[in-house]
Design a protein around this motif. Structure first.
Motif, PDB file in Angstrom:
ATOM      1  N   TYR A 119       0.845  -1.209   0.000  1.00 40.82           N
ATOM      2  CA  TYR A 119       0.000   0.000   0.000  1.00 40.82           C
ATOM      3  C   TYR A 119       0.875   1.253   0.000  1.00 40.82           C
ATOM      4  O   TYR A 119       0.570   2.246  -0.675  1.00 40.82           O
ATOM      5  N   TYR A 120       1.954   1.192   0.746  1.00 40.57           N
ATOM      6  CA  TYR A 120       2.918   2.301   0.781  1.00 40.57           C
ATOM      7  C   TYR A 120       3.468   2.563  -0.624  1.00 40.57           C
ATOM      8  O   TYR A 120       3.519   3.711  -1.078  1.00 40.57           O
ATOM      9  N   ASN A 123       0.929   3.988  -3.129  1.00 34.07           N
ATOM     10  CA  ASN A 123       0.648   5.407  -2.903  1.00 34.07           C
ATOM     11  C   ASN A 123       1.908   6.262  -3.050  1.00 34.07           C
ATOM     12  O   ASN A 123       2.081   7.278  -2.368  1.00 34.07           O
ATOM     13  N   ASN A 124       2.802   5.819  -3.935  1.00 36.74           N
ATOM     14  CA  ASN A 124       4.019   6.573  -4.255  1.00 36.74           C
ATOM     15  C   ASN A 124       4.872   6.864  -3.025  1.00 36.74           C
ATOM     16  O   ASN A 124       5.401   7.972  -2.858  1.00 36.74           O
ATOM     17  N   SER A 125       4.977   5.849  -2.160  1.00 36.94           N
ATOM     18  CA  SER A 125       5.800   5.953  -0.942  1.00 36.94           C
ATOM     19  C   SER A 125       5.373   7.121  -0.055  1.00 36.94           C
ATOM     20  O   SER A 125       6.206   7.765   0.596  1.00 36.94           O
ATOM     21  N   ASN A 126       4.077   7.374  -0.019  1.00 41.13           N
ATOM     22  CA  ASN A 126       3.518   8.450   0.808  1.00 41.13           C
ATOM     23  C   ASN A 126       3.131   7.883   2.170  1.00 41.13           C
ATOM     24  O   ASN A 126       2.126   7.179   2.294  1.00 41.13           O
ATOM     25  N   ILE A 127       3.910   8.197   3.183  1.00 41.69           N
ATOM     26  CA  ILE A 127       3.668   7.654   4.515  1.00 41.69           C
ATOM     27  C   ILE A 127       2.343   8.146   5.090  1.00 41.69           C
ATOM     28  O   ILE A 127       1.715   7.466   5.907  1.00 41.69           O
ATOM     29  N   GLU A 128       1.887   9.315   4.660  1.00 44.23           N
ATOM     30  CA  GLU A 128       0.623   9.850   5.177  1.00 44.23           C
ATOM     31  C   GLU A 128      -0.552   8.962   4.799  1.00 44.23           C
ATOM     32  O   GLU A 128      -1.499   8.805   5.570  1.00 44.23           O
ATOM     33  N   ALA A 129      -0.492   8.375   3.598  1.00 46.29           N
ATOM     34  CA  ALA A 129      -1.575   7.492   3.160  1.00 46.29           C
ATOM     35  C   ALA A 129      -1.654   6.267   4.061  1.00 46.29           C
ATOM     36  O   ALA A 129      -2.748   5.802   4.416  1.00 46.29           O
ATOM     37  N   ARG A 131      -0.461   6.115   7.184  1.00 43.22           N
ATOM     38  CA  ARG A 131      -0.839   6.574   8.529  1.00 43.22           C
ATOM     39  C   ARG A 131      -2.365   6.669   8.651  1.00 43.22           C
ATOM     40  O   ARG A 131      -2.935   6.293   9.686  1.00 43.22           O
TER      41      ARG A 131
END
Length: 222
Positions: A119-120, A123-129, A131
């Motif tokens: 999933y990380y 989502n283009n390595s977006n940690i907020e997604a 979180r």
């Protein structure tokens, strides 16, 4: 369907759900999920550490470490996996299914980690997604559960893992004095399951060394 299962790249989710046993029986089905599991474990450790750091500003390092271990241990991650609907979506080999793989805490927790890693990436390595996905899961764990688990001794936790996954015989600890002085000795302990060494640790007495060896073994299992 839980948001964690909504992917732009469906092949990435497919890989995250694929256990080594499935690939072994179906060689043309692509990669298994172990690399994604490695990534997901790292992401979860960071997010759980940050989560606890922010929510418990007066807790020390040792307490936060114990709570993090409790929040992302095998048992809890397996519950998260079931909660988001991963159990019967796991791609397992026939042997693993016969052995109760859909209910196996180790397989469930490993698959959850793999899906988090996937999933990380999705989502283009977006940690907020990530979180946004995991913090509600962390919030769902009752405080008393985290506290009670964090207080369980590492030797007991490792013994529980051994008896659940290998055999009913408790692990064996071999401890020797390796240095220090008569009033401040240093011990080293190794923990074995059968003839296989699982962990090693040092301490100021045998008890501390054995506990450190168990913690080392548990860390390696993750």
């Amino acid at each position: 369907m839980h948001k964690l299962l909504i992917f732009r790249d469906a092949t990435l989710l497919k890989q995250a759900l694929t256990h080594r046993s499935y690939v072994h029986e179906n060689p043309g089905e692509g990669e298994h999920n172990e690399r994604l599991e490695f990534l997901g474990d790292a992401v979860l450790n960071f997010l759980s550490g940050e989560y606890l750091y922010n929510r418990h500003p007066h807790k020390g390092e040792d307490e936060l470490t114990r709570r993090r271990s409790a929040l992302v241990d095998e048992k809890q991650l397996a519950k998260f996996a079931i909660e988001v609907g991963l159990d019967f979506r796991m791609r397992l080999g026939k042997g693993a299914i016969r052995d109760g793989g859909y209910q196996n805490p180790n397989l469930l927790s490993s698959t959850f980690e793999a899906v988090i890693g996937a999933y990380y990436l999705d989502n283009n390595s977006n940690i907020e997604a990530v979180r946004a996905i995991v913090e509600p899961l962390f919030d769902s764990v009752p405080e008393q559960i985290v506290v009670s688990r964090s207080n369980v001794d590492s030797k007991n936790r490792f013994q529980e893992w051994v008896q659940r996954n290998i055999n009913p015989t408790p692990p064996k600890y071999v401890t020797v004095q390796v240095g220090g002085s008569s009033h401040a000795p240093e011990f080293i302990a190794k923990v074995f399951v059968g003839d296989q060494e699982y962990g090693e640790g040092k301490g100021r007495n045998k008890k501390e060394a054995e506990k450190a060896a168990a913690e080392d073994a548990l860390a390696k299992l993750k």
